[in-house]
Design a protein around this motif. Structure first.
Motif, PDB file in Angstrom:
ATOM      1  N   ALA A  50     148.405   0.975  11.180  1.00 57.86           N
ATOM      2  CA  ALA A  50     149.410   1.919  11.657  1.00 57.86           C
ATOM      3  C   ALA A  50     149.905   1.428  13.014  1.00 57.86           C
ATOM      4  CB  ALA A  50     148.800   3.314  11.800  1.00 57.86           C
ATOM      5  N   THR A  51     151.095   1.858  13.355  1.00 59.05           N
ATOM      6  CA  THR A  51     151.632   1.522  14.671  1.00 59.05           C
ATOM      7  C   THR A  51     150.984   2.441  15.693  1.00 59.05           C
ATOM      8  OG1 THR A  51     153.719   0.801  13.716  1.00 59.05           O
ATOM      9  CG2 THR A  51     153.738   1.412  16.050  1.00 59.05           C
ATOM     10  N   PRO A  52     150.385   1.873  16.736  1.00 54.65           N
ATOM     11  CA  PRO A  52     149.753   2.724  17.746  1.00 54.65           C
ATOM     12  C   PRO A  52     150.811   3.486  18.545  1.00 54.65           C
ATOM     13  CG  PRO A  52     149.731   0.444  18.463  1.00 54.65           C
ATOM     14  CD  PRO A  52     150.275   0.453  17.058  1.00 54.65           C
ATOM     15  N   SER A  53     150.380   4.553  19.144  1.00 57.59           N
ATOM     16  CA  SER A  53     151.271   5.314  20.026  1.00 57.59           C
ATOM     17  C   SER A  53     151.301   4.653  21.397  1.00 57.59           C
ATOM     18  CB  SER A  53     150.756   6.750  20.168  1.00 57.59           C
ATOM     19  OG  SER A  53     149.515   6.741  20.875  1.00 57.59           O
ATOM     20  N   GLY A  54     152.251   5.057  22.192  1.00 54.82           N
ATOM     21  CA  GLY A  54     152.304   4.573  23.564  1.00 54.82           C
ATOM     22  C   GLY A  54     151.059   4.983  24.335  1.00 54.82           C
TER      23      GLY A  54
END
Length: 144
Positions: A50-54
């Motif tokens: 998954a794309t990590p959050s900022g």
């Protein structure tokens, strides 16, 4: 640098490596996290589930986050930093070890000299000792 302590230095240096990406990237943290994940996928430096959050990216830049940082993120941050016109360099021995480790993981080299020659000129001196240690570590099959 003893071989046994090299990977510990790498892990301690990973947060600073990610931190450089956060400081030098020209976007907000969520966008920088997206760029990192998408670059990893496209450049085949890893396959983030998954794309990590900022916020996750910021957490990875905290000094004690070394063990939490996935290798794809560090490899991709190195890939991006090496190409930046700002010509960033590692700011500590531990961070230099992280850069060198990722440099060798990102490409296949026939020998140490080839890995050293492929470095951008501005990184030759800052990574000289760390690259030798990373190569020694690689020859010990810990980079495989």
């Amino acid at each position: 640098m003893p071989q046994s302590g090299f990977y510990a230095k790498v892990r301690r240096g990973l947060p600073a490596l990610v931190g450089q990406w956060l400081r030098l990237g020209q976007a907000d943290t969520d966008r920088l996290a997206l760029i990192l994940a998408e670059t990893a996928r496209v450049a085949k430096l890893g396959d983030p589930e998954a794309t990590p959050s900022g916020a996750t990216l910021v957490a990875w830049s905290e000094p004690d986050a070394g063990d939490a940082i996935p290798l794809w993120a560090a490899r991709t941050a190195t890939f991006l930093l090496v190409q930046m016109p700002a010509r960033p360099v590692p700011e500590s021995d531990d961070e230099a070890c992280a850069w060198a480790y990722c440099w060798l993981r990102n490409r296949d080299f026939d020998g140490f000299e080839a890995a050293e020659r492929a470095l951008p000129e501005h990184l030759h001196q800052p990574l000289a000792a760390a690259l030798k240690a990373a190569w020694t570590d690689r020859q010990g099959l810990r980079l495989v």
